[in-house]
Scaffold this motif. Structure first.
Motif, mmCIF file in Angstrom:
data_model
loop_
_atom_site.group_PDB
_atom_site.id
_atom_site.type_symbol
_atom_site.label_atom_id
_atom_site.label_comp_id
_atom_site.label_asym_id
_atom_site.label_seq_id
_atom_site.Cartn_x
_atom_site.Cartn_y
_atom_site.Cartn_z
ATOM 1 N N ASP A 180 0.813 -1.213 0.000
ATOM 2 C CA ASP A 180 0.000 0.000 0.000
ATOM 3 C C ASP A 180 0.852 1.273 0.000
ATOM 4 N N TYR A 181 2.098 1.180 0.448
ATOM 5 C CA TYR A 181 2.975 2.355 0.414
ATOM 6 C C TYR A 181 3.267 2.760 -1.026
ATOM 7 N N VAL A 182 3.200 1.801 -1.947
ATOM 8 C CA VAL A 182 3.436 2.065 -3.369
ATOM 9 C C VAL A 182 2.108 2.239 -4.105
ATOM 10 N N ASN A 183 1.148 1.371 -3.831
ATOM 11 C CA ASN A 183 -0.082 1.291 -4.627
ATOM 12 C C ASN A 183 -1.199 2.227 -4.202
ATOM 13 N N ASN A 184 -1.142 2.791 -3.014
ATOM 14 C CA ASN A 184 -2.190 3.689 -2.532
ATOM 15 C C ASN A 184 -1.611 5.104 -2.472
ATOM 16 N N SER A 185 -2.086 5.986 -3.326
ATOM 17 C CA SER A 185 -1.494 7.327 -3.430
ATOM 18 C C SER A 185 -1.604 8.115 -2.127
ATOM 19 N N LYS A 186 -2.689 7.974 -1.401
ATOM 20 C CA LYS A 186 -2.848 8.690 -0.132
ATOM 21 C C LYS A 186 -1.833 8.193 0.904
ATOM 22 N N THR A 187 -1.697 6.878 1.013
ATOM 23 C CA THR A 187 -0.719 6.298 1.934
ATOM 24 C C THR A 187 0.693 6.694 1.529
ATOM 25 N N ASN A 188 0.963 6.669 0.224
ATOM 26 C CA ASN A 188 2.282 7.038 -0.262
ATOM 27 C C ASN A 188 2.609 8.489 0.068
ATOM 28 N N GLN A 189 1.645 9.375 -0.014
ATOM 29 C CA GLN A 189 1.890 10.785 0.292
ATOM 30 C C GLN A 189 2.241 10.997 1.758
ATOM 31 N N ILE A 190 1.725 10.157 2.624
ATOM 32 C CA ILE A 190 2.026 10.278 4.051
ATOM 33 C C ILE A 190 3.343 9.580 4.389
ATOM 34 N N HIS A 191 3.469 8.325 3.974
ATOM 35 C CA HIS A 191 4.606 7.510 4.388
ATOM 36 C C HIS A 191 5.771 7.527 3.409
ATOM 37 N N GLY A 192 5.469 7.502 2.121
ATOM 38 C CA GLY A 192 6.536 7.308 1.151
ATOM 39 C C GLY A 192 7.101 5.910 1.305
ATOM 40 N N ILE A 193 8.191 5.619 0.610
ATOM 41 C CA ILE A 193 8.844 4.321 0.743
ATOM 42 C C ILE A 193 10.332 4.535 0.947
ATOM 43 N N CYS A 194 10.954 3.568 1.556
ATOM 44 C CA CYS A 194 12.415 3.596 1.670
ATOM 45 C C CYS A 194 12.973 3.241 0.295
ATOM 46 N N ASN A 195 13.924 4.044 -0.164
ATOM 47 C CA ASN A 195 14.440 3.824 -1.513
ATOM 48 C C ASN A 195 15.563 2.795 -1.527
ATOM 49 N N LEU A 196 15.958 2.433 -2.723
ATOM 50 C CA LEU A 196 16.992 1.432 -2.922
ATOM 51 C C LEU A 196 18.314 1.856 -2.291
ATOM 52 N N GLU A 197 18.623 3.131 -2.349
ATOM 53 C CA GLU A 197 19.854 3.642 -1.734
ATOM 54 C C GLU A 197 19.873 3.363 -0.232
ATOM 55 N N TYR A 198 18.738 3.551 0.422
ATOM 56 C CA TYR A 198 18.646 3.271 1.860
ATOM 57 C C TYR A 198 18.983 1.802 2.143
#
Length: 162
Positions: free
Chosen positions: A37-55
């Motif tokens: 849901d962090y990727v597929n749900n735009s509202k959730t993504n706007q709040i949480h985002g995702i940890c990127n590959l660099e991390y």
């Protein structure tokens, strides 16, 4: 103040004893990658985002010594297989468990952690009964900077923030 009680409550074994024994008897590192849901749900993504590959790559370099065995927990194993380059011995746990609870028990028994900005891995790392554990966590828990300011007490001081 209830940490010891919570640790005791979650001190549960289950029928996947071989995996659990391996986790307990090695220099285990739980790698948790939450996407779903962090990727597929735009509202959730706007709040949480995702940890990127660099991390994840930076966090994995912290455990580059081959004595560490990486145990991978994710809701998007295919993404992990395609994007995370692992040189250590590793095991994809999420493909072999039947429930989130089983994954949680396995994760919390690891000796070290690379967590995502997810309460699932936060609780596993916090409840882990290893006093010498190393926990790598994202320095920003939320995509929204205002929420990051409010959540500064969320991360224990001895955790390593990347």
């Amino acid at each position: 103040d209830s940490k010891d009680d919570l640790i005791h409550f979650f001190n549960i074994n289950y029928d996947k004893c071989e995996i659990l024994n391996n986790i307990k008897n090695t220099e285990s590192v739980a790698l948790h990658i939450r996407r779903g849901d962090y990727v597929n749900n735009s509202k959730t993504n706007q709040i949480h985002g995702i940890c990127n590959l660099e991390y994840y790559n930076r966090a994995l370099s912290f455990f580059s010594d081959h004595k560490y065995i990486i145990y991978i927990f994710s809701d998007d194993i295919e993404w992990v297989r395609k994007n995370i380059k692992l040189t250590n011995q590793h095991h994809f746990i999420s493909e072999n468990t039947e429930s989130d609870f089983q994954e949680f028990i396995l994760m919390k028994n690891c000796k070290n952690f690379i967590i995502s900005n997810s309460t699932f891995s936060w609780w596993a790392a916090w409840l882990a009964n290893n006093h010498n554990k190393k926990v790598i966590c994202p320095k920003n828990w939320f995509k929204d900077e205002n929420l990051n300011q409010l959540s500064k007490s969320l991360i224990p001081q001895d955790w390593i923030k990347f």
